[in-house]
Design an enzyme around this catalytic site. Structure first.
Site, PDB file in Angstrom:
ATOM      1  N   ASN A 169      -5.892  11.824   1.819  1.00  0.00           N
ATOM      2  CA  ASN A 169      -5.244  10.523   1.673  1.00  0.00           C
ATOM      3  C   ASN A 169      -3.736  10.677   1.781  1.00  0.00           C
ATOM      4  OD1 ASN A 169      -4.301   7.959   0.251  1.00  0.00           O
ATOM      5  ND2 ASN A 169      -6.507   7.628   0.248  1.00  0.00           N
ATOM      6  N   ILE A 201       3.147   4.830   5.531  1.00  0.00           N
ATOM      7  CA  ILE A 201       4.412   4.810   6.255  1.00  0.00           C
ATOM      8  C   ILE A 201       5.231   6.052   5.905  1.00  0.00           C
ATOM      9  CG2 ILE A 201       4.504   2.291   6.402  1.00  0.00           C
ATOM     10  CD1 ILE A 201       6.523   2.301   4.105  1.00  0.00           C
ATOM     11  N   ASN A 218      -4.877   7.652   7.566  1.00  0.00           N
ATOM     12  CA  ASN A 218      -4.554   7.002   6.296  1.00  0.00           C
ATOM     13  C   ASN A 218      -3.055   7.054   6.026  1.00  0.00           C
ATOM     14  OD1 ASN A 218      -4.029   6.968   3.288  1.00  0.00           O
ATOM     15  ND2 ASN A 218      -6.202   6.487   3.249  1.00  0.00           N
ATOM     16  N   ASP A 219      -2.501   8.251   6.019  1.00  0.00           N
ATOM     17  CA  ASP A 219      -1.088   8.399   5.683  1.00  0.00           C
ATOM     18  C   ASP A 219      -0.422   9.368   6.645  1.00  0.00           C
ATOM     19  OD1 ASP A 219       1.216   7.845   4.271  1.00  0.00           O
ATOM     20  OD2 ASP A 219       0.815   9.288   2.676  1.00  0.00           O
ATOM     21  N   ASP A 266      -3.915   8.629  -4.742  1.00  0.00           N
ATOM     22  CA  ASP A 266      -3.671   7.941  -3.467  1.00  0.00           C
ATOM     23  C   ASP A 266      -2.399   8.494  -2.825  1.00  0.00           C
ATOM     24  OD1 ASP A 266      -3.492   5.932  -1.378  1.00  0.00           O
ATOM     25  OD2 ASP A 266      -4.731   4.625  -2.597  1.00  0.00           O
ATOM     26  N   ASN A 267      -1.395   7.684  -2.611  1.00  0.00           N
ATOM     27  CA  ASN A 267      -0.188   8.143  -1.922  1.00  0.00           C
ATOM     28  C   ASN A 267       0.693   9.013  -2.811  1.00  0.00           C
ATOM     29  OD1 ASN A 267      -0.488   6.875   0.699  1.00  0.00           O
ATOM     30  ND2 ASN A 267      -0.244   4.931  -0.376  1.00  0.00           N
ATOM     31  N   HIS A 285      -3.854  -0.262  11.927  1.00  0.00           N
ATOM     32  CA  HIS A 285      -5.288  -0.375  12.224  1.00  0.00           C
ATOM     33  C   HIS A 285      -5.578  -1.679  12.960  1.00  0.00           C
ATOM     34  CE1 HIS A 285      -6.035   3.122   9.750  1.00  0.00           C
ATOM     35  NE2 HIS A 285      -5.469   2.532   8.705  1.00  0.00           N
ATOM     36  N   GLU A 333       0.802  -1.223   0.000  1.00  0.00           N
ATOM     37  CA  GLU A 333       0.000   0.000   0.000  1.00  0.00           C
ATOM     38  C   GLU A 333       0.831   1.267   0.000  1.00  0.00           C
ATOM     39  OE1 GLU A 333      -2.680   3.197   0.737  1.00  0.00           O
ATOM     40  OE2 GLU A 333      -0.960   2.683   2.001  1.00  0.00           O
ATOM     41  N   HIS A 342      -0.697   0.580   7.122  1.00  0.00           N
ATOM     42  CA  HIS A 342      -1.291   1.425   6.075  1.00  0.00           C
ATOM     43  C   HIS A 342      -0.172   2.350   5.567  1.00  0.00           C
ATOM     44  CE1 HIS A 342      -5.401   3.465   4.951  1.00  0.00           C
ATOM     45  NE2 HIS A 342      -4.597   3.351   3.916  1.00  0.00           N
TER      46      HIS A 342
END
Length: 354
Positions: A223, A116, A167-168, A268-269, A133, A53, A114
């Protein structure tokens, strides 16, 4: 009169639901199909089968990869298997993923990693921050990386009332960070309702042992988060609004909005090239396929490179795109000296030479 009123109320309610449904499908890009963009020198990474992820690469070419995320409403190929952290040395000609051993005393059974982020201290100690989580709660786990024996020493678990649906994360120091909450609620049904209604209650939190505060708000779903190489700007992806926000960071850790870059995909990331400042991001062309998994209609992958985001005309390049036949649900893309790692929420990971 009473019946007319009832019919009118039902009609209004139906119209509101229909409008919300159309808006929800639009935020998920439910009708979008992606045209393929291939890279010539790529291979799937052996040993990573249940997600990659998030990825963070140290300046020396060591890449940390979080794997095994179980997220509400999203597919998992190994729902009962604890999560893992892998390491790859991108200096090697044929790098392989090695699972990092985690020190005793840490609850591995409930490990659900999740986002990092790494931080290198003045004495060259490498700290790894991991969003976790356990039992569908949100914590931040702080580890020290021991390179000699490929291990992580768990230092502490961070919990806070403002870290509700993390999330991040992007590390600011050995025990401080910015973190995104992708939802206001943490229970699955309420999270879904929040998305369906289009509530902009997602936010960004600054955490340190001395101070914890909200520093940005008003997102559909904040996110990925990262920082510019000069450490002046924070970049925040709003996955459901298809954009990246540029925020100026101040001495008191508060953030002010500078600009927003609008895109046509679910971002996303975010990873930053330390030499050029380019943003690399793994994206979801069609979020409906991600949340409603169908093996006959797989979630696609897409990688964007964004150059000169602070300029009036940033350059956005689609570097890679796949319909899911090779890589499903890309969530991150990170580079180091001509090598590219592409990770996914729950699937495999791809290694490419650019």
């Amino acid at each position: 009169m009473g019946k007319l009123l009832a019919v009118a109320l039902v009609g209004i309610a139906a119209a509101l639901v229909a409008e919300r449904l159309l808006a929800f499908r639009s935020r998920l890009n439910a009708s979008r199909e992606v045209a393929p963009v291939s890279l010539p020198n790529c291979r799937l990474i052996k040993g990573i089968e249940t997600g990659s992820e998030d990825i963070d690469i140290l300046p020396n070419g060591l890449a940390f990869i979080s794997s095994g995320l179980k997220y509400p409403g999203v597919m998992s190929f190994a729902p009962d298997k604890p999560g893992e952290i892998f390491l790859m040395d991108l200096n090697e000609d044929n790098p392989r993923a090695v699972e990092l051993r985690i020190s005793r005393g840490f609850d591995l059974a409930s490990f659900n990693p999740h986002g990092i982020s790494t931080y290198i201290d003045r004495d060259d100690t490498v700290y790894l921050f991991v969003v976790n989580h356990p039992h569908q709660k949100s914590t931040v786990e702080l580890f020290k990386f021991v390179e000699d024996d490929n291990s992580l020493v768990h230092l502490k678990t961070i919990r806070h009332d403002l870290l509700t649906s993390v999330n991040d994360i992007v590390a600011m120091g050995p025990d401080s960070f910015y973190a995104t909450n992708d939802h206001y609620f943490s229970e699955f049904l309420l999270m879904f309702l929040e998305m369906f209604l289009g509530l902009t209650w997602s936010n960004v939190i600054y955490y340190s042992p001395k101070e914890v505060k909200e520093v940005a708000s008003g997102f559909y779903s904040a996110n990925g988060i990262n920082i510019s190489p000069d450490r002046k700007y924070i970049y925040i992806a709003d996955i459901l609004d298809h954009n990246i926000h540029v925020m100026e960071k101040h001495a008191n850790w508060s953030l002010t909005h500078v600009k927003t870059l609008q895109l046509d995909t679910l971002v996303d990331n975010l990873s930053i090239d330390p030499d050029t400042g380019d943003i690399w991001t793994g994206c979801h062309p069609n979020g409906m396929k991600l949340f409603h998994y169908d093996p006959e209609n797989l979630p696609a992958s897409e990688v964007l490179r964004i150059q000169s985001i602070l300029s009036e005309q940033p350059v956005v390049t689609r570097v890679y795109a796949d319909n899911g036949s090779v890589l499903q649900g890309s969530s991150v893309a990170s580079t180091h000296q001509g090598k590219l790692l592409i990770g996914t929420v729950f699937h495999r990971a791809l290694f490419c030479h650019l």
